[in-house]
Every structure is written in structure tokens, then in C-alpha cells.
Design a protein around this motif. Structure first.
Motif, PDB file in Angstrom:
ATOM      1  N   UNK A  89       0.855  -1.191   0.000  1.00  0.00           N
ATOM      2  CA  UNK A  89       0.000   0.000   0.000  1.00  0.00           C
ATOM      3  C   UNK A  89       0.885   1.233   0.000  1.00  0.00           C
ATOM      4  N   UNK A  90       0.598   2.162  -0.879  1.00  0.00           N
ATOM      5  CA  UNK A  90       1.266   3.455  -0.860  1.00  0.00           C
ATOM      6  C   UNK A  90       0.384   4.384  -0.040  1.00  0.00           C
ATOM      7  N   UNK A  91       0.988   5.065   0.916  1.00  0.00           N
ATOM      8  CA  UNK A  91       0.175   5.767   1.910  1.00  0.00           C
ATOM      9  C   UNK A  91       0.725   7.136   2.289  1.00  0.00           C
ATOM     10  N   UNK A  92      -0.222   8.012   2.639  1.00  0.00           N
ATOM     11  CA  UNK A  92       0.098   9.271   3.317  1.00  0.00           C
ATOM     12  C   UNK A  92      -1.151   9.667   4.105  1.00  0.00           C
ATOM     13  N   UNK A  93      -1.062  10.713   4.876  1.00  0.00           N
ATOM     14  CA  UNK A  93      -2.187  11.090   5.728  1.00  0.00           C
ATOM     15  C   UNK A  93      -2.886  12.346   5.223  1.00  0.00           C
ATOM     16  N   UNK A  94      -4.100  12.537   5.721  1.00  0.00           N
ATOM     17  CA  UNK A  94      -4.836  13.763   5.411  1.00  0.00           C
ATOM     18  C   UNK A  94      -4.024  14.985   5.845  1.00  0.00           C
ATOM     19  N   UNK A  95      -3.385  14.891   7.005  1.00  0.00           N
ATOM     20  CA  UNK A  95      -2.579  16.015   7.498  1.00  0.00           C
ATOM     21  C   UNK A  95      -1.413  16.314   6.562  1.00  0.00           C
ATOM     22  N   UNK A  96      -0.823  15.254   5.979  1.00  0.00           N
ATOM     23  CA  UNK A  96       0.247  15.465   4.996  1.00  0.00           C
ATOM     24  C   UNK A  96      -0.285  16.259   3.807  1.00  0.00           C
ATOM     25  N   UNK A  97      -1.479  15.896   3.356  1.00  0.00           N
ATOM     26  CA  UNK A  97      -2.069  16.573   2.201  1.00  0.00           C
ATOM     27  C   UNK A  97      -2.393  18.027   2.532  1.00  0.00           C
ATOM     28  N   UNK A 135       9.328  13.467   1.332  1.00  0.00           N
ATOM     29  CA  UNK A 135       9.651  12.163   1.905  1.00  0.00           C
ATOM     30  C   UNK A 135       8.573  11.607   2.810  1.00  0.00           C
ATOM     31  N   UNK A 136       7.348  12.066   2.645  1.00  0.00           N
ATOM     32  CA  UNK A 136       6.237  11.619   3.494  1.00  0.00           C
ATOM     33  C   UNK A 136       5.365  10.558   2.823  1.00  0.00           C
ATOM     34  N   UNK A 137       5.696  10.215   1.591  1.00  0.00           N
ATOM     35  CA  UNK A 137       4.932   9.205   0.855  1.00  0.00           C
ATOM     36  C   UNK A 137       5.493   7.833   1.225  1.00  0.00           C
ATOM     37  N   UNK A 138       4.676   6.979   1.841  1.00  0.00           N
ATOM     38  CA  UNK A 138       5.175   5.748   2.448  1.00  0.00           C
ATOM     39  C   UNK A 138       4.796   4.494   1.650  1.00  0.00           C
ATOM     40  N   UNK A 139       5.599   3.448   1.805  1.00  0.00           N
ATOM     41  CA  UNK A 139       5.300   2.118   1.279  1.00  0.00           C
ATOM     42  C   UNK A 139       5.023   1.203   2.486  1.00  0.00           C
ATOM     43  N   UNK A 166      -4.659   8.024   3.482  1.00  0.00           N
ATOM     44  CA  UNK A 166      -5.002   8.016   2.059  1.00  0.00           C
ATOM     45  C   UNK A 166      -4.150   6.909   1.436  1.00  0.00           C
ATOM     46  N   UNK A 167      -4.799   5.932   0.796  1.00  0.00           N
ATOM     47  CA  UNK A 167      -4.093   4.735   0.344  1.00  0.00           C
ATOM     48  C   UNK A 167      -4.254   4.477  -1.153  1.00  0.00           C
ATOM     49  N   UNK A 168      -3.212   3.917  -1.734  1.00  0.00           N
ATOM     50  CA  UNK A 168      -3.256   3.403  -3.111  1.00  0.00           C
ATOM     51  C   UNK A 168      -2.659   2.006  -3.068  1.00  0.00           C
ATOM     52  N   UNK A 169      -3.424   1.007  -3.518  1.00  0.00           N
ATOM     53  CA  UNK A 169      -3.000  -0.390  -3.385  1.00  0.00           C
ATOM     54  C   UNK A 169      -2.397  -0.926  -4.680  1.00  0.00           C
ATOM     55  N   UNK A 170      -1.341  -1.715  -4.521  1.00  0.00           N
ATOM     56  CA  UNK A 170      -0.770  -2.440  -5.642  1.00  0.00           C
ATOM     57  C   UNK A 170      -0.973  -3.923  -5.389  1.00  0.00           C
ATOM     58  N   UNK A 171      -1.444  -4.637  -6.411  1.00  0.00           N
ATOM     59  CA  UNK A 171      -1.755  -6.050  -6.235  1.00  0.00           C
ATOM     60  C   UNK A 171      -1.508  -6.800  -7.537  1.00  0.00           C
ATOM     61  N   UNK A 172      -1.469  -8.102  -7.423  1.00  0.00           N
ATOM     62  CA  UNK A 172      -1.274  -8.962  -8.594  1.00  0.00           C
ATOM     63  C   UNK A 172      -2.007 -10.268  -8.375  1.00  0.00           C
ATOM     64  N   UNK A 173      -2.990 -10.577  -9.245  1.00  0.00           N
ATOM     65  CA  UNK A 173      -3.759 -11.805  -9.120  1.00  0.00           C
ATOM     66  C   UNK A 173      -3.487 -12.683 -10.343  1.00  0.00           C
TER      67      UNK A 173
END
Length: 376
Positions: free
Chosen positions: A332-340, A353-357, A369-376
Motif C-alpha cells: 500500500x502506498x500511503x500518506x495522511x490527510x494532514x500530509x495533504x 519524503x512523506x509518501x510511504x510504502x 489516504x491509500x493506493x493499493x498495488x496487487x497482482x492476481x
């Protein structure tokens, strides 16, 4: 058990009026007992300025909030635990809910009949007596539930032999704490239980152990003060029961719900000194009582608030969007509302440097706030 909030109370306390205002669904409201027979169900969008902020950044085609399901349940009277009025139906409906919103009449109005003992007898406005009536009936129903389980446990003990006492110890200790409360018309939620004891009685689905909030239904003259002698009675009882209190005016909230223009709505609230509607406060409170949490996704097509259980991991959160996301979860790629708020865009969040894995063990935080990476 569904993640719903049951709106309960004596007949004619304003349950259906509040439900209609919450959901804008036409629950029947009238001045006679048992107006609500079959439970009305409505989905209520959860007001969240964080979603509004994300949408202001991404300017999406669509904005989708989180929601809470409310159920308007038939009014209860004395004797419901023995089937009086619509007692059996009431108890069955409330057993299926996760949280209880107990509406208490906190206003005087001679034109609206107040019922407590039976549908033909007018009762004085007395929140303490009203609450005790419902608590007693729910407590009696819980005692019946425990008695039935104890009958089964006797058979279990015979089959398990020497191991029975050890296996049933957490259950027995929990019941030993709860039963005296119920016998005195009090609520099981008042008992101080260990986690092991809570787990041991979970499948009983006791009515009086469910999280509860009292909803004090006041009149329009009381909105500015926000309290009256009746509300203070409810607050005192709520403190003893470990319950919350929300004060609102069902009539005012119903009128407010009819206003579509946001500016006009704000003016209407300003006229009585409200910054937020009582129903918005109620919806948020119920959401927390259910142990729910919110994460967000953002983009030009849609900004959306997603509901998960507090403590869920990133893969579980991904599965809320689509089961394939959970099955094939990579990260999941993540950051917070406060970061935004601080940096203004995803690009600047990355520069800082606040964008996390985050991996499979990450516990999603409320407001991520999340963005998911997946592989099926």
C-alpha cells in the motif's frame, strides 16, 4: 449481527421523526402508539470534512462518503419481554443491531401522547422512568437468554466431564458479574469484564451489553440552551451506564433535512447557534461506537471514504475495495490527510519524503489516504 444502529425508545418519543430526518426516508410518524411496526432501514451518509478537503484537491467527477445503516424499530412498552405490545418483534429486531440509539423524550407537549405502561394510558414526562422501563425489559430478555444457555451448559458439562469447569470458567465468571445487574434492571455493559470473559459471552448477543447512546429529543425552544431538566436526568443515568448522550431537536432536524441549498442550511443552523446538525453528530458517534475507521482513496475520477474495522491491516482494507486486491496484495502506498493539508499535493508529499510504502502487517490508521498495488 449486522453493523447497524437500532433507533429504540417508547412510543411517540420522536424515533421515526429523527429517523426520517437522518435518512430522508419516509418512515411513518404519527401521534399514536406502535406507528412503526415493521422496522424501517435507511443508509445515512457520514459527514466528513476530510473527504471534502480531498475532493477540493483532486476535483473528482464523483465523491462518495462512508455511511451508517440505521434501523427504526417499533416502540416498546412495559411487558415487552413477555410479548406485550410488539415486544417479541422489537426484541428480535434490536438483537440484530450492533449499536443502540435510545431516544428519550425530553420535551413537554400536551398534544403528543406519552405512553409508558400501555397504549391507552397517558404517562407523565419522566426520562428516568422511561429509561428504567426499557432497561428492565431488555434486562429480562437477557436473563431469559442466559437461562437458556445455562440449560445447554448443563448438558455440556456432562459430556466434557472434568474439563468442563475449566472450559466454562470465563463464561461462568462473566455471568456471575452480569446476572446481579440484570436482576436489578440494570445493563450488562456496566459490568467490568476481562477480554476473555467478553469473548466467552459474545455469542449470547445480550441486548444490554451493546454499545448505546442516549438521544435526548428536545423542543425548539431548548436548542439554544442545549439542555433542560430532562436532559440533565438522562446525562446522570448515562454516566452510570457508560453510555454517551446526544442532544437534538427532532422537529428542527426534520425541517433542516428538507433544505437542499447548503448556504440556506448554514443560515438556518446559525439562527439557533449550531455549527453542526445534531444528526451529523449522532451519525459520527454511532460510527465510532461500532468500532469503525475510515481510509480514503483519491483521484480525478472519484474521491471516496472507505469503512473498515479499527485495527484492520492493509490487505483487509484493500479487500473492502475488491476481494482481488486482498488476495493479490503487494503493498500500500500511503500518506495522511494532514500530509495533504501541509503539502497540498501528492507530488509535494513525495518531495518531502512523506509518501510511504506499507506491507501486509501495516495497521491502517484513521485518515490514511491509500493506493493499493496487487497482482492476481
Amino acid at each position: 449481527m449486522k453493523l447497524t444502529c437500532g433507533i429504540v425508545g417508547l412510543p411517540n418519543v420522536g424515533k421515526s421523526t429523527i429517523f426520517s430526518a437522518l435518512t430522508k426516508a419516509p418512515a411513518e410518524a404519527a401521534n399514536y402508539p406502535f406507528c412503526t411496526i415493521n422496522p424501517n432501514i435507511g443508509i445515512v451518509d457520514l459527514p466528513d470534512e476530510r473527504l471534502d478537503f480531498i475532493a477540493s484537491v483532486f476535483e473528482p467527477k464523483k465523491k462518495t462518503p462512508a455511511s451508517v445503516d440505521f434501523v427504526d424499530i417499533a416502540g416498546l412498552i412495559k411487558g415487552a419481554s413477555k410479548g406485550e405490545g410488539l415486544g417479541n418483534q422489537f426484541l428480535a429486531n434490536i438483537r440484530e443491531t450492533a449499536v443502540i440509539a435510545h431516544v428519550v423524550r425530553c420535551f413537554d407537549n400536551p398534544d403528543i401522547q406519552h405512553v409508558r405502561d400501555d397504549a391507552k394510558t397517558e404517562a407523565p414526562i419522566d426520562p428516568e422512568s422511561d429509561i428504567l422501563t426499557i432497561n428492565f425489559e431488555l434486562a429480562q430478555a437477557d436473563l431469559d437468554t442466559i437461562a437458556k444457555r445455562n440449560e445447554k451448559n448443563v448438558k455440556t458439562m456432562r459430556n466434557l466431564g472434568k474439563d468442563a469447569e475449566k472450559i466454562l470458567a470465563p463464561y461462568n465468571s462473566a455471568v456471575a458479574k452480569i446476572k446481579p445487574l440484570l436482576e436489578n434492571g440494570k445493563c450488562a455493559r456496566m459490568a467490568e469484564l476481562t477480554d476473555e470473559e467478553k469473548n466467552a459471552i459474545y455469542d449470547l448477543h445480550l441486548l444490554t451489553i451493546k454499545p448505546q447512546v442516549f438521544v435526548c429529543n428536545i423542543d425548539e425552544e431548548t436548542i439554544l440552551e442545549g439542555t433542560n431538566k430532562y436532559v440533565e436526568q438522562v446525562k446522570k443515568i448515562a454516566a452510570e451506564e457508560n453510555s454517551g448522550v446526544i442532544v437534538l431537536c427532532g422537529k428542527y432536524e426534520a425541517d433542516l433535512a428538507e433544505i437542499d441549498d447548503e448556504e440556506a442550511k448554514k443560515e438556518f443552523m446559525d439562527s439557533v447557534g449550531l455549527k453542526e446538525s445534531g444528526l451529523a453528530v449522532l451519525a459520527k458517534h454511532v460510527y465510532k461506537l461500532m468500532g469503525l475507521s475510515t481510509f480514503f482513496t483519491g483521484g480525478s475520477d472519484e474521491c471516496r471514504a472507505w469503512t473498515i474495522k479499527a485495527g484492520d491491516t492493509a490487505p483487509k482494507a484493500a479487500g473492502v475495495i475488491h476481494t482481488d486486491f486482498e488476495k493479490g496484495f503487494i503493498k500500500a502506498e500511503a500518506y495522511t490527510i494532514d500530509d495533504l493539508r501541509t503539502y497540498g499535493s501528492e507530488a509535494k508529499i513525495k518531495e518531502a519524503g512523506k509518501y510511504r510504502q506499507e506491507g501486509k502487517d501495516y495497521i491502517v490508521q484513521d485518515g490514511d489516504v491509500l493506493f493499493f498495488k496487487f497482482n492476481v
